[in-house]
Design a protein around this motif. Structure first.
Motif, short mmCIF file in Angstrom:
data_model
loop_
_atom_site.label_atom_id
_atom_site.label_comp_id
_atom_site.label_asym_id
_atom_site.label_seq_id
_atom_site.Cartn_x
_atom_site.Cartn_y
_atom_site.Cartn_z
N GLN A 230 0.46 -4.26 6.74
CA GLN A 230 -0.69 -4.55 5.46
C GLN A 230 -0.43 -5.75 4.67
OE1 GLN A 230 -2.41 -1.47 4.19
NE2 GLN A 230 -3.36 -3.05 3.36
N ALA B 49 9.72 9.35 -4.81
CA ALA B 49 8.05 9.10 -5.34
C ALA B 49 7.26 10.19 -4.72
CB ALA B 49 7.72 7.68 -5.22
N ALA C 191 12.89 6.36 -1.52
CA ALA C 191 11.31 6.21 -1.76
C ALA C 191 10.62 7.76 -1.63
CB ALA C 191 10.59 5.24 -0.85
N HIS D 266 9.08 8.37 -12.21
CA HIS D 266 7.87 8.52 -11.42
C HIS D 266 6.98 9.71 -11.71
CE1 HIS D 266 8.78 5.72 -8.17
NE2 HIS D 266 9.95 6.14 -7.84
N ASN E 288 8.28 1.06 -5.91
CA ASN E 288 9.28 0.85 -6.90
C ASN E 288 11.05 0.88 -6.32
OD1 ASN E 288 7.24 0.44 -8.53
ND2 ASN E 288 7.85 2.33 -10.24
N ALA E 289 10.97 1.97 -5.37
CA ALA E 289 12.23 2.08 -4.72
C ALA E 289 12.67 0.72 -3.90
CB ALA E 289 12.35 3.23 -3.93
N VAL E 290 11.46 0.18 -3.38
CA VAL E 290 11.71 -0.97 -2.47
C VAL E 290 12.13 -2.10 -3.39
CG1 VAL E 290 10.55 -2.88 -1.02
CG2 VAL E 290 10.06 -0.45 -0.83
N LYS F 141 0.88 -1.26 -0.02
CA LYS F 141 0.10 0.09 -0.13
C LYS F 141 1.07 1.27 -0.05
CE LYS F 141 -4.59 1.10 1.64
NZ LYS F 141 -4.73 2.48 0.82
N LEU F 142 1.90 1.24 -0.63
CA LEU F 142 2.96 2.11 -0.56
C LEU F 142 2.79 3.25 -2.00
CD1 LEU F 142 6.27 0.69 0.47
CD2 LEU F 142 4.69 2.49 1.91
N GLY F 143 1.98 2.59 -2.91
CA GLY F 143 1.87 3.16 -4.23
C GLY F 143 3.07 3.00 -4.92
N TYR F 144 3.67 3.67 -5.83
CA TYR F 144 4.75 3.52 -6.70
C TYR F 144 6.13 3.79 -5.97
CZ TYR F 144 1.29 1.86 -9.79
OH TYR F 144 0.14 1.09 -10.15
N ALA F 145 5.96 4.38 -4.77
CA ALA F 145 7.05 4.34 -3.81
C ALA F 145 7.64 2.95 -3.67
CB ALA F 145 6.93 4.72 -2.47
N PHE G 70 2.93 9.32 -13.33
CA PHE G 70 1.86 9.71 -12.48
C PHE G 70 1.41 10.92 -13.41
CE2 PHE G 70 4.60 9.67 -8.31
CZ PHE G 70 4.33 8.01 -8.18
N LYS H 121 0.63 9.06 -1.31
CA LYS H 121 0.34 7.98 -1.88
C LYS H 121 0.94 6.83 -1.28
CE LYS H 121 -1.81 6.56 -6.15
NZ LYS H 121 -2.07 5.10 -5.58
N LEU H 122 1.40 6.87 0.09
CA LEU H 122 2.11 6.18 0.74
C LEU H 122 1.29 5.23 1.52
CD1 LEU H 122 5.17 7.81 2.04
CD2 LEU H 122 5.10 6.30 0.14
N THR I 282 14.34 -2.60 2.56
CA THR I 282 13.28 -1.60 1.94
C THR I 282 14.10 -0.25 2.11
OG1 THR I 282 12.24 -1.04 3.97
CG2 THR I 282 11.28 -2.76 3.16
#
Lengths: 157, 157, 157, 157
Positions: B95, D91, D88, D115, A90-92, A84-88, D119, C84-85, B83
Motif C-alpha cells: 500500500q 483496534a 493492533a 479506540h 495507532n498501535a504501529v 490503510k490499516l485504519g486506527y490500528a 470509533f 477496518k484493516l 510494526t
C-alpha cells in the motif's frame, strides 16, 4: 552507516486545543535539532504542527497514515507510509517509536498512550491525559529533556 | 520542503536464490542514485541486499518489520518501523509503495505481489513470479527504467 | 465445551467467473454439513456464495471485513468482524483458518494464497491460481475430501 | 437467517484484580443468556472469565487473538481468530463490537477504551478506567442493562 537515528513518536489530536499547536511546533523543532526523527500519524492538528516544526529544522518526518493514499499526509511529512490499516495504525506508531511525547489529545491519543504503556514505552505528556506511568512535562523543552534521558538509557544516543 | 521522494517497494525472499542477491544490491544502488527511497520488509535475504545497495549510495531505507523490535532490522535499514503486525505488514508495504520491484521470491513475496496488483500498483518482476499484470524486466537497469517511467506517469518525478 | 469446530477459510474474488458461484455455494453447503465453520472475507461474489451455501445448511459464517461496518457483510454472514484493516485482513483470514479452499480468484485471492502458503497452511484450489504447494481439486466434493484429510492430520476432527 | 446476533466486546486485563474475575464471569453469563455473542481478546484473566461465564450458558465466544495460533485461546473460546497482528488486534475488537464493557484493566484495556471512544462506540465501565465518555456501571446487571438499551438504540435487538 552509523547508528540509526532515534524515532520519537509524537501523538495528539487532529483537533488540538489551547497551546497544543504551539507546543507541537516547538517539540518538532527540538526533535529535528537533535537529529532525531519524528514519527506521527501524518494528518492534521498536532500531527501537522509537529511535522511543520521538524520540517523548519530540516528534519525527517515519518507519517503513519490510516488511509491508503500518501497524498493524505500533511505537507510537512517527508516519508508518508499509507497503511490503510485504519486506527490500528495507532498501535504501529506506539510500537515503532523509541520514546513518545503526547500533546493534548482525545480518545485516539488515549489509545496510543494505552498501547505505548502496554509496550513498556516511555511516554511524556504535555497538557495531555494523566495516566499512571506517563511522565508529565511542563514545557516542550522539558519534554525533550526527559526524552533525551530515556534515549541515553536505551543506548540510542 | 520540496516534493516528497518516491517510495520504491522492493520485495523478495529472506532466502534468495541464484542471482537474486546481486540483483537486489544493484537495484538498491540504482534506487538510491536516483534519490528515491527503498521501502522493504527490513529483514535478511533480498531485503538485506537491496538495503545494502541503497546504503552504499547513501540512500534512505525504510524497513517495515513484522516483529516488534527495531533491532530485528538488517544493519542497512535507516528507518526501522517495527510494526508487530506479523505478515499483515506485507499489505502495508504494497500500500505504501509508489511502485514495486519483485526480485525472486517465495510465497511471502507472492502475497505482496497479490496485494500490490489488487491495489492497482505497478509491479516489475526480476526473475520473479509470473503473474498477469506484472511487468517482467531482464536486468536491474531495465527494472529501474520501467519504474522511472511509472513514477513520471504518476507525476512523482 | 467439546473441542472447537474447525475454521475453513474460503477465498475467492468479489467478481467470480464461470462456475465459481456454483462451486462456492456447494463448498459452503458441504462445510456446514460437516459441522465446520466458514471463515471468509464477508463481502460479495465467491464470499457471498459460500456464505449462502453454508447458511442453507444452518452453518456458522465468520466474515472478516476490510471496512469498519458490520452492515458491509453479505446477508448470510452470521458473525461479521468489521476490522477496518483494509486488505491486511487477508493475512488474518489466512492465519485464522485451519485449512483453506481457493475458488477462482483475482489478485486479492492470490495475496491470500501467498499468505496461506507462507504460513504453511493447506490450500486446496478449485479453478484457481496454480501456485506450487496448492492442491488442485476437480470438484467441491474433492476439495472437501482433501480438506477433511488435512483436518484429521491436524487432529481437529 | 434472521437478524444477526449482537457482538458485545468485553475488555479487561490478563491479570485481573479484586472482583474483576467474578464480574467478568457474571457479565459472560448475562450476555449469553440474552443470546448475544462475546467478542474478546481470547486469552486469560478477564478474557477467560467472561468466556467461561458465556460458555456456562452455551454462548458463542469469539476470541481475537494477538498471536498466530488458535491454541493460544482459553478453553472457553468457541471461535478463535488467530490474527498474528499483535496488539493492533485491540483496534479490531473495538471496531467489531456493537457495544463494549470494560472490566478493570491495565494499559492494554485503556488502548481498547481509547479506540472504542474514538470509533464512537458505547463503553460501559465496571471498576474500570474513568474516561470521559464511558458509562460507569455499579454491577454486572447494570452493565448489561445499559448495554441492552444501547443495542435497542442501534436497532440490533
Amino acid at each position: 552507516m552509523g547508528p540509526r537515528k532515534p524515532l520519537i513518536g509524537v501523538i495528539g489530536a487532529s483537533k488540538p486545543k489551547n497551546r497544543d499547536p504551539e507546543n507541537a511546533v516547538a517539540v518538532g523543532r527540538l526533535i529535528a535539532s537533535k537529529g532525531w526523527i519524528v514519527i506521527c500519524g501524518g494528518l492534521e492538528g498536532v500531527m501537522e504542527a509537529v511535522s511543520r516544526g521538524a520540517s523548519e529544522k530540516g528534519g525527517v518526518v515519518v507519517g503513519i497514515l490510516p488511509g491508503g493514499k500518501a497524498s493524505d499526509a500533511n505537507q510537512y511529512v517527508t516519508i508518508p507510509i499509507a497503511t490503510k490499516l485504519g486506527y490500528a495504525r495507532n498501535a504501529v506508531i506506539a510500537q515503532a517509536a523509541d520514546s513518545l511525547i503526547a500533546i493534548g489529545g482525545g480518545p485516539g491519543t488515549l489509545s496510543e498512550i494505552g498501547h505505548s504503556l502496554s509496550f513498556k514505552k516511555f511516554v511524556v505528556g504535555l497538557d495531555s491525559w494523566a495516566v499512571p506511568g506517563m511522565i508529565p512535562a511542563a514545557s516542550p523543552e522539558e519534554a525533550i529533556a526527559f526524552t533525551e534521558k530515556q534515549l541515553k538509557k536505551l543506548g540510542l544516543i
